[in-house]
Design an enzyme around this catalytic site. Structure first.
Site, PDB file in Angstrom:
ATOM      1  N   ASP A  56      -2.322   2.280  -4.426  1.00 32.29           N
ATOM      2  CA  ASP A  56      -3.526   2.715  -3.721  1.00 32.29           C
ATOM      3  C   ASP A  56      -4.654   1.714  -3.914  1.00 32.29           C
ATOM      4  O   ASP A  56      -4.604   0.846  -4.802  1.00 32.29           O
ATOM      5  CB  ASP A  56      -3.967   4.089  -4.225  1.00 32.29           C
ATOM      6  CG  ASP A  56      -2.954   5.179  -3.880  1.00 32.29           C
ATOM      7  OD1 ASP A  56      -2.279   5.038  -2.837  1.00 32.29           O
ATOM      8  OD2 ASP A  56      -2.841   6.148  -4.646  1.00 32.29           O
ATOM      9  N   HIS A  66       0.820  -1.218   0.000  1.00 28.21           N
ATOM     10  CA  HIS A  66       0.000   0.000   0.000  1.00 28.21           C
ATOM     11  C   HIS A  66       0.851   1.263   0.000  1.00 28.21           C
ATOM     12  O   HIS A  66       0.331   2.374  -0.175  1.00 28.21           O
ATOM     13  CB  HIS A  66      -0.904   0.000   1.239  1.00 28.21           C
ATOM     14  CG  HIS A  66      -2.168   0.785   1.058  1.00 28.21           C
ATOM     15  ND1 HIS A  66      -2.436   1.539  -0.056  1.00 28.21           N
ATOM     16  CD2 HIS A  66      -3.245   0.940   1.868  1.00 28.21           C
ATOM     17  CE1 HIS A  66      -3.619   2.118   0.064  1.00 28.21           C
ATOM     18  NE2 HIS A  66      -4.130   1.772   1.235  1.00 28.21           N
TER      19      HIS A  66
END
Length: 407
Positions: free
Chosen positions: A374, A370
């Site tokens: 995204d 992450h």
């Protein structure tokens, strides 16, 4: 002439290997290029060939960690090859000597009269032992004449032994260098990445139909099976081109994005998990992908995979479905930023055009870092994989199945 055999470098950045198994014994006559040992590095298991013919003397034990360039055995190249392949060994001479044994009368054992109360619990103690499921015979009483008191029962702890008398044995096995390295990398992936997993499901009906119709023709034409891996690899390549951040990795303070797709395929080998790489998979056809998957899988199974064949990779595909996995969260293969997990295919009730029908469904999972990927990109990537697998003729074969399969 005595030849010193040193550990060769199995690949860049590898400074130490482990002697997994000697394939010959000390004093054996070996031929040039004969495999004499298997050595484990942190990336692969390799065979060590004899550099010359002669009598071998081992200088390291199985399980020893030895540095690259260290001497592991000596070969006497001047020794003649024994006839019939037999190796001469000296018989040990045993001297027969008379042994005088002094006989002594055994010491008399003192007869101790035991009390009937020894090992017998008091009523209060028996109640507690019954509640705990403890056999009074397993305790030593501290009361008068060895009686088991209430305090003895209160302090007693049930043993870990099986009440049915089953085996409680155990044994220890040293982890191979490859297994230890895999363990380190898995822990590092969990600790050093912001890993998340997103899930989806894929209706495999279209892929099933194509394989059913063209599987035999494909096999006869190309001498390789038309499996699921080529469809998934093609779908992943398409999704990586649509979402290039998934085909990236962190390099210090920069994000490195690749314009090629080196797809790592996680396979289970005899020494543990191995991840050979399909180079420039974006340039391969269905036939090319299936042939490369077969070649790499066979080399991994036979322990012939090289370090170079497992180095690199920009994205990984792992198929836990072959072992029956319904759903899992695959762990990222660092320094990559994404891994797709395939699972088993099960007929499930689904809704199509307002009606409930039975379809072959596979759950898929994308684990991603992450820090650079995204939620929008990760979800979009997995949806793109799903769309391609549910409509492969249009999205993966450009509407021409026979041309795509080279039939």
């Amino acid at each position: 002439m005595i030849l010193e055999m040193k550990v060769p470098s199995p690949g860049e950045s590898i400074t130490e290997v482990e002697i997994a198994e000697w394939l010959v014994s000390d004093g054996d006559y070996v031929e040039k290029d004969q495999a004499i040992a298997e050595v484990d590095s942190d990336k692969a298991t390799l065979e060590l060939p004899a550099e010359e013919s002669g009598i071998i003397t081992l200088k390291a034990e199985e399980g020893d960690a030895v540095a690259v360039g260290e001497v592991v055995c000596l070969i006497d190249t001047s020794a003649e090859k024994p006839k019939d392949g037999a190796v001469k060994t000296e018989e040990k001479k045993v001297d027969k000597t008379e042994v005088t044994v002094e006989h002594k009368e055994p010491a008399r054992k003192e007869i101790v009269k035991e009390s009937y109360a020894k090992g017998v619990p008091s009523p209060a103690a028996r109640k507690i032992l019954d509640e705990k499921g403890i056999d009074p015979a397993s305790l030593n009483g501290t009361g008068k004449e060895g009686r088991i008191t209430k305090e003895d029962a209160v302090k007693s702890v049930p043993s870990m032994g099986s009440p049915t008398g089953g085996s409680r044995g155990e044994h220890r096995t040293k982890l191979s260098m490859l297994r230890r390295k895999v363990a380190e990398r898995l822990v590092a992936a969990k600790n050093e990445t912001a890993m998340l997993t997103t899930f989806n499901e894929v209706d495999m009906s279209a892929v099933f139909a194509l394989r059913k119709q063209y599987k035999e023709i494909f096999k006869d034409k190309h001498d390789v099976s038309l499996g699921f891996m080529s469809f998934f690899t093609k779908a992943v390549i398409r999704a990586l081109e649509m979402f290039p951040s998934v085909n990236s990795m962190i390099d210090g303070k920069e994000m490195l994005t690749f314009d090629f797709c080196d797809i790592s395929i996680a396979v289970s080998g005899p020494k543990g998990l191995m991840v050979p790489v399909i180079r420039n998979a974006e340039n391969l056809t269905f036939r090319g992908i299936e042939a490369e998957v077969k070649r790499l899988a066979l080399r991994a199974r036979d322990g012939q995979i090289t370090v170079d064949e497992m180095t690199g990779g920009t994205f990984t595909i792992s198929n836990g479905g072959v072992f029956g996995s319904m759903l899992s969260t695959p762990i990222i293969n660092p320094p990559q930023s994404g891994i797709l997990g395939m699972h088993n295919i099960v007929e499930r009730p689904v809704v199509k055009e307002g009606a409930i029908v039975i379809a072959p469904i596979m759950y898929v999972a994308l684990s991603y870092d992450h820090r650079i990927i995204d939620g929008k990109e990760s979800v979009g990537f997995l949806v793109a994989v799903k769309e391609a697998l549910e409509n492969p003729v249009e999205l993966l074969m450009e509407g021409n199945v026979e041309k795509a399969l080279e039939l």
